[in-house]
Design an enzyme around this catalytic site. Sequence first.
Site, PDB file in Angstrom:
ATOM      1  N   THR A 186      13.313  -5.124   9.214  1.00 56.26           N
ATOM      2  CA  THR A 186      12.000  -5.428   8.641  1.00 56.26           C
ATOM      3  C   THR A 186      12.152  -6.624   7.704  1.00 56.26           C
ATOM      4  OG1 THR A 186      12.386  -3.963   6.773  1.00 56.26           O
ATOM      5  CG2 THR A 186      11.304  -2.999   8.690  1.00 56.26           C
ATOM      6  N   GLU A 330       8.351  -1.635  12.949  1.00 58.07           N
ATOM      7  CA  GLU A 330       8.623  -0.230  13.274  1.00 58.07           C
ATOM      8  C   GLU A 330       7.860   0.259  14.493  1.00 58.07           C
ATOM      9  OE1 GLU A 330       8.062  -1.526  10.320  1.00 58.07           O
ATOM     10  OE2 GLU A 330       9.073  -0.464   8.698  1.00 58.07           O
ATOM     11  N   LYS A 439      -6.914  -1.981  -8.599  1.00 57.62           N
ATOM     12  CA  LYS A 439      -7.742  -0.970  -9.268  1.00 57.62           C
ATOM     13  C   LYS A 439      -8.311  -1.560 -10.543  1.00 57.62           C
ATOM     14  CE  LYS A 439      -8.105   3.899  -9.606  1.00 57.62           C
ATOM     15  NZ  LYS A 439      -7.490   5.202  -9.590  1.00 57.62           N
ATOM     16  N   TRP A 444     -11.667   0.644  -6.722  1.00 58.67           N
ATOM     17  CA  TRP A 444     -10.715  -0.079  -5.881  1.00 58.67           C
ATOM     18  C   TRP A 444     -11.334  -1.328  -5.269  1.00 58.67           C
ATOM     19  CZ3 TRP A 444      -5.747   0.995  -6.031  1.00 58.67           C
ATOM     20  CH2 TRP A 444      -5.332   2.274  -6.368  1.00 58.67           C
TER      21      TRP A 444
END
Length: 547
Positions: A186, A330, A439, A444
């Site tokens: 990754t 993945e 936040k 949010w």
Amino acid sequence: MIETTMQHGDLLISGLVEYSRKVFPEAKIVTWTENGARDTSFADIGNQGAQIANALAKLGIGVGDRVATFMWNNAEHQALYAGVPSMGAVLHTLNLRLSPEQAIFIINHADDKVIFVDASVAPLLSPYLQGTPNLQHVVVVNGPVEALTAPDHITVHAYADLIAGEPTTYDWPALDENAAAVMCYTSGTTGDPKGVVYSHRSIYLHSLLVTSTTGMGLSNRDSMLAIVPMFHVMSWGLPYAAMFAGSTVVMPDRFLQPEPLLAMMAATKPTLAAAVPTIWAGVSAMLDANPQDITHLREVIVGGAAVPPSMITKFDGYGVPIVHAWGMTETSPLGTIARPPAGIEGDDAFPYRVTQGRFPAPVAARIIGDNGEELPWDGIAQGELEVAGPWITGSYFQPDGNVTDPAKFNNGWLRTGDVATVTPNGFMTIVDRAKDMIKTGGEWISSVELENVIASNPTIVEATVIGVPDAKWDERPFVLAVVRSEDDADVDAQRAYLEGLVPRWQIPERWSFVTEVPKTSVGKFDKKRVRQHYAEGDYQILGQPQE
Ligand code: AMP
């Protein structure tokens, strides 16, 4: 109890190699060079793949040994994709844009025995070799061996000499389809890079999806411009899917800037192309300055980061539909693809095209709330996306046994770290990376949604948004943007544009205008570096925080 009458038949990469060299002699890999296109037939790829396997066997490479590549997208890389896993060894594609520490860590962690390196990037690899004691051989491809400097414990070979005289056939072993075939780490934007190991079976099944009309619809009548690097999730599976379908693949080698990409398109007229949004943003800016007909592209597959809706509209204007897809290292990577439902056309299709799309049948998906509960597919509930299936990793590679870190896996499901909603008919929208949500005053903000709206302003070339500490609201969005001209570096005008497009409380106060937004090794906005620079006071911040 009744038993199936069907045969088993292991799904192996050697099968794809032998099939494609025999059945599709007309298909080719087109490698871009300083002097234009260079063609290599699939028959020749098969021959080279076998020669590579014979040569590696002489070097003592056997089943399960790791053979790395440090290469661009080109025909020789395709031959390595063919030969290395077919002989039972494991192809480890190294990302060319890693930091030295990460590259050395990965070469040692994977225990690479051999590295094939393009001469053009050999100077980049040379300094790493002091730190890789178990590496035995480096093979220089597409240029002189003198491009590489290596310590004494490493034998350096020229690719042409290594394979010269080797037979063009190899007695491919009858492997188990679940054997390791390719590994990829990754990009490591959080913590150490993690190793994912694809199997012959997972790659084969994923190729079926890429060639399916439910996936990318890649066929033997296509020529695919594979801009997404072969060191990044196997170029989204295109090298193997092309062997499956007999598609021609145009490979840009190191010529990844908008100008050569457009020259490549003019010369080779691909019917499909695949790359991350930042590449298309560059191509689009160039196209606007120097118009060129690109309607030979019947579709462009874009993913790896959220595609701003304004980019989809822009490409519709060029007569080329963008198809949005989502995936991860993945997930091999195809996890979703946005194809609107039957009977929905034109403007009505747009709301579907801007989502990340639907999961293909083999990919199971669910969204999980803060308390671990499964949330409904109602298009509203937001939770962490978890996926499972035959081409989704179930663990990360470790030399002494693969691990299923609970932060990344939940009872066999891969935790993606992406926050998503899913509609009742399965269209998934990534709201944000969990760690990138902002936040502010208890509410949010999706940094991605805000980026999309900011980027829809024609004065913006590219823009990223991160959350930064704020005395009053805990966190507020900060915009790092590249603008079209100096006059556009005007916070009031930029803020005014957002009025009515996002709720007022979301409109950012802090802006900084730069010449380039930092990118990760795979071309995504590097928010980690933007955060660091912000914390170190490297940006000149315009605009006033709210009192
Ligand atoms: P990588 O493993 O480097 O390919 O990164 C995978 C991550 O990229 C995903 O978990 C997402 O956060 C992001 N990503 C990939 N495709 C998309 C997309 N179409 N929209 C939004 N984010 C995406």
